[in-house]
Enzyme design. Structure first.
Site, PDB file in Angstrom:
ATOM      1  N   CYS A  84       0.618  -1.151  -0.719  1.00 55.91           N
ATOM      2  CA  CYS A  84      -0.184   0.444   0.018  1.00 55.91           C
ATOM      3  C   CYS A  84       0.802   1.316   0.034  1.00 55.91           C
ATOM      4  O   CYS A  84       1.735   1.672  -1.057  1.00 55.91           O
ATOM      5  CB  CYS A  84      -1.096   0.176   1.076  1.00 55.91           C
ATOM      6  SG  CYS A  84      -1.782   0.781   0.952  1.00 55.91           S
ATOM      7  N   HIS A 189      -3.928  -4.824   0.208  1.00 60.56           N
ATOM      8  CA  HIS A 189      -3.283  -5.067   1.294  1.00 60.56           C
ATOM      9  C   HIS A 189      -3.580  -6.965   1.364  1.00 60.56           C
ATOM     10  O   HIS A 189      -4.552  -7.185   1.400  1.00 60.56           O
ATOM     11  CB  HIS A 189      -4.102  -4.719   2.226  1.00 60.56           C
ATOM     12  CG  HIS A 189      -3.966  -3.393   2.512  1.00 60.56           C
ATOM     13  ND1 HIS A 189      -2.927  -3.215   3.574  1.00 60.56           N
ATOM     14  CD2 HIS A 189      -4.726  -2.019   2.092  1.00 60.56           C
ATOM     15  CE1 HIS A 189      -3.210  -1.457   3.745  1.00 60.56           C
ATOM     16  NE2 HIS A 189      -3.894  -0.832   2.361  1.00 60.56           N
ATOM     17  N   GLU A 191      -2.495  -9.036   3.240  1.00 64.23           N
ATOM     18  CA  GLU A 191      -2.786  -9.502   5.155  1.00 64.23           C
ATOM     19  C   GLU A 191      -4.401  -9.586   4.901  1.00 64.23           C
ATOM     20  O   GLU A 191      -4.838  -9.808   5.657  1.00 64.23           O
ATOM     21  CB  GLU A 191      -2.326  -8.667   6.217  1.00 64.23           C
ATOM     22  CG  GLU A 191      -2.423  -6.812   6.097  1.00 64.23           C
ATOM     23  CD  GLU A 191      -2.508  -6.183   4.764  1.00 64.23           C
ATOM     24  OE1 GLU A 191      -2.563  -5.339   5.130  1.00 64.23           O
ATOM     25  OE2 GLU A 191      -1.454  -6.550   4.363  1.00 64.23           O
TER      26      GLU A 191
END
Length: 207
Positions: A84, A189, A191
């Site tokens: 990001c 992202h 994650e």
């Protein structure tokens, strides 16, 4: 003290909890690093980040991390993944601010210019498919239509098209991933991207 195999740079502009949880799910014990010595010792580095470009640069500079990150990437050739804002910081600069980035990817960040009819919004927020430009170890086993979670208003425009690993579309086609040598970046992202993000992070660990 042993070198951290996966060092996640903790410079105060990212929530590391989700990244740590995802890495632990794939059997990795990450280490949050805040100082130059820890960065120098790292075998692989993740540079996360949310928020404004200049805030990110200032936070890295305050901790003395800019030169160590540049050295690790360009001299030691340590695998580095920006996420990001972390991907945007890999570039030279941003329309969002005035400070210089890490200069590891030749490009600059620009804001989305979207239609005035309001059909698309800024920030670009939510799930989006990505298209890979080429085969790459980082995106191995991401078949079909991989989807990732994005939250951003700016995107990195590369001067060398060969640095673009993947694109996505939000009104325009934009760079979703970059790769130059040992330096990688993901605008989304991983994650927060469930099995697709888990696969990508597993691939990074295996580089």
């Amino acid at each position: 003290m042993p070198s951290p195999a996966i060092a996640v740079v903790d410079y105060g502009v990212a929530n590391l909890g989700s990244i740590f949880n995802m890495l632990r799910k794939i059997g990795v014990a990450p280490a949050a690093v805040t100082g130059p010595d820890d960065v120098v010792a790292a075998e692989k580095i993740i540079l996360p980040g949310i928020g404004a470009f200049d805030n990110g640069v200032t936070a890295l500079d305050r901790l003395g991390l800019i030169e160590p990150l540049q050295h690790k990437a360009t001299v030691d050739r340590t695998p580095l993944l920006g996420i990001c804002l972390g991907m945007q910081l890999l570039g030279n600069k941003s329309e969002e601010g005035e400070l210089e980035g890490l200069g590891l990817i030749d490009g600059s960040c620009v804001k989305f210019a979207l239609p005035e009819d309001g059909s698309l919004k800024v920030p670009h927020m939510g799930w989006n498919t990505v298209s890979f430009r080429r085969d790459d170890p980082l995106v191995a086993d991401l078949d079909g239509e991989p989807r990732f979670y994005f939250v951003h208003s700016y995107h990195l425009r590369c001067n060398d098209d060969g640095d673009v690993l993947a694109t996505a579309t939000h009104g325009i086609e934009f760079t979703a991933m970059v790769h130059r040598g040992n330096v990688y970046g993901a605008q989304f992202h991983p994650e927060k991207s469930h099995r697709f993000g888990m696969t990508l992070l597993r691939n990074f660990v295996a580089l």
